[in-house]
Design an enzyme around this catalytic site. Structure first.
Site: not given
Ligand code: GLA
Length: 523
Positions: A342, A280
């Protein structure tokens, strides 16, 4: 000047409430009377003996405050705000980079005596504990970038020829996930029938990390006392297990990332027995300037590191769809790439994400999947019609099916949605043909895709807030079925549909779907 410690509560966008400590080292220019001017170190304990930190550099001039949020972006993020009596309002506005706008981060609170209390709704402010108190901007700024590999095409790792299916901790648990939860989730994956329905991966998302030992090996926090034992347990249930990291020094939730330790971390994941890595971007943007080459280079670095382990590890890229990862994700040996920001457990979020995917559906292919984010089915923010739309759409898109709910407490309705074998079969169809638009009729959007056996799927989606009547003439069916004698099945009613007459018409509930599988009759 010595640091001053205070306690407070921070409410995060995901609905978490954390107690945090705030430490301030006032600068030499601080006003004699407890001026807010200085470097502020926001520390949020997560209950495992560690905390995450966010640094503020604040300068007060009368009621106006200027400064920077130092722990985000190579130069920090400029902020401005006010102090009026004891009320403090701060807005950090990320600069537009490479045409990409990020939302402002808003902090509200009070400054009284020498105590500053702030609340933020921004999820990425989620923090846990660190030991050192850093009170200068030099210490708070992220490290210098490291060289990136020369771009090349990495080989395909041969994994997940159909979209990965499993469960991920983030949507439901965020920072609260523990070893015990993961074990009981693996138990529930089997006892609920999810594993029989095809769900395999149990994926731990962010917040398992602590720091590094004296040899630089990543360590786990007290929520995860023994990763190897946990992986063994999940494997003993016939399942596979996934882990999470970032190419940056910090993850999105401000935990330890893999920056400068890519090979070492990949080796550790392999030694622990992990089968899947979600990687990520987040914290890497504190160090590197945004560009397609940089992001690809960062992902190539970990792709190479994973390949060197010689363990089959599914590689899931997460950089929110910037710089068209569907065009280069496979070249870093990625098995999937997030295509959007997200998801939230809300109709507007799911609808927006889901229907934006048709335009890039042709990039998804066996082993290399567009990932519109994890499922929210069963988390309570949408009704059953909306969750059926979510499951139908994700399956038509050949998206990874990563449940994001609590598998231990699923209602029968949630089970019937997540374990609808006829819908899962669309997602898992080995031909992975792209979903296309068939027609638009007011609020109703009809999509279709072909299946390996020559049948087609037609999804009549009502994106509107009122129930709507819609349908099609059998003669206009795509996929070579127009004008042929066909049989059809409703995949949510689990029943045959009459194909006599010229048309199929149906009443689709608000935000709902009628999902059909249609095949030519062989007689
Ligand atoms: C980002 C990702 C999420 C999750 C969070 C964790 O926002 O897109 O899917 O993994 O980080 O901190």
């Amino acid at each position: 000047m010595s640091a001053t410690r205070m306690s407070r509560s921070l409410r995060l966008g995901v609905g978490l409430a954390c107690t945090l400590n705030l430490l301030a080292a006032a600068s030499p220019s601080a006003h004699a009377q407890n001026s807010i001017t200085g470097y502020w170190d926001l520390r949020i304990p997560v209950g495992d003996g560690t905390s995450r930190e966010t640094f503020f550099e604040l300068n007060a001039n009368g009621e106006a405050i200027t400064g920077r949020l130092l722990s985000r972006g190579p130069h920090g993020i400029p902020l401005a705000g006010t102090i009026s009596g004891s009320a403090v309002h701060l807005v950090a506005t990320p600069p537009v980079e490479a045409g990409r706008t990020r939302p402002p981060m808003i902090f509200d609170g009070t400054y009284q005596g020498d105590k500053l209390t702030l609340e933020s709704k921004n999820r990425r402010s989620e923090i846990s504990k660190g030991d050192a108190v850093r009170t200068t901007k030099e210490a708070a700024l992220p490290p210098a970038p490291l060289p990136l590999p020369v771009l090349r095409d990495l080989p395909d790792n041969g994994l997940v020829r159909t979209p990965p299916m499993g469960w991920n901790s983030w949507n439901k648990f965020a920072g609260r996930i523990t070893d015990a939860d993961v074990r009981t989730m693996a138990d529930a994956m089997v006892s609920s029938g999810m594993s029989k329905a095809g769900y395999v991966y149990i994926n731990i998302d962010d917040t398992w990390e602590l720091g590094r030992d004296s040899s630089g090996n990543i360590t786990t926090n007290s929520k995860f006392p023994n990763m190897k034992a946990l992986a063994d347990y999940v494997h003993s249930k016939g399942l596979k297990i996934g882990i999470y990291s970032s190419p940056g020094p910090k993850t999105c939730a401000n935990y330890e990332g893999s920056f400068g330790h890519e090979e070492q971390d990949a080796k550790t994941y392999a030694a622990w027995g992990f089968d899947y890595l979600k990687y990520d971007l987040c914290g890497a943007r504190d160090v590197y300037t945004l560009s397609e080459a940089t992001e690809r280079g960062l992902y190539q670095k970990m792709g190479e590191a994973l390949a060197k382990t010689n363990r089959p590890i599914v590689y899931s890229l997460c950089q929110y769809g910037d710089f068209d990862p569907w065009k280069w994700g496979a070249k870093v040996s990625g098995n999937s790439w997030r295509t959007t920001g997200d998801i939230e457990d809300k109709w507007a979020s799911m609808d927006k994400i889901g229907f934006s995917q048709i335009a890039i559906a042709s990039y998804t292919r066996p082993g290399h999947w567009n990932d519109p984010d994890m499922l929210e089915v069963g988390n309570g923010g949408m009704n059953a019609d909306e969750y059926r739309t979510h499951m139908s759409l994700w399956s038509m898109l050949s998206a990874p099916l990563l449940a994001g709910n609590d598998l231990r407490t699923m209602t029968d309705e949630t089970k019937s949605i997540l374990m609808n074998g006829e819908v899962i079969a669309i997602d898992q169809d080995p031909a992975a043909k792209p979903t296309q638009s068939l027609s638009k009729d007011g609020s109703v959007e009809t999509l279709w895709r072909g299946m390996q056996d020559g049948s087609i799927i037609v999804g009549i989606f009502n994106r509107g807030d009122q129930s709507a009547q819609s349908g099609f003439a059998w003669a206009t069916l795509p996929g070579g079925l127009g004008g042929k004698k066909v049989q059809a099945r409703d995949l949510w009613k689990h029943a045959a549909v009459a194909t006599t007459g010229d048309r199929f018409d149906t009443q689709v509930p608000a935000h709902g779907v009628t999902l059909l599988r249609i095949a030519s009759t062989r007689n």
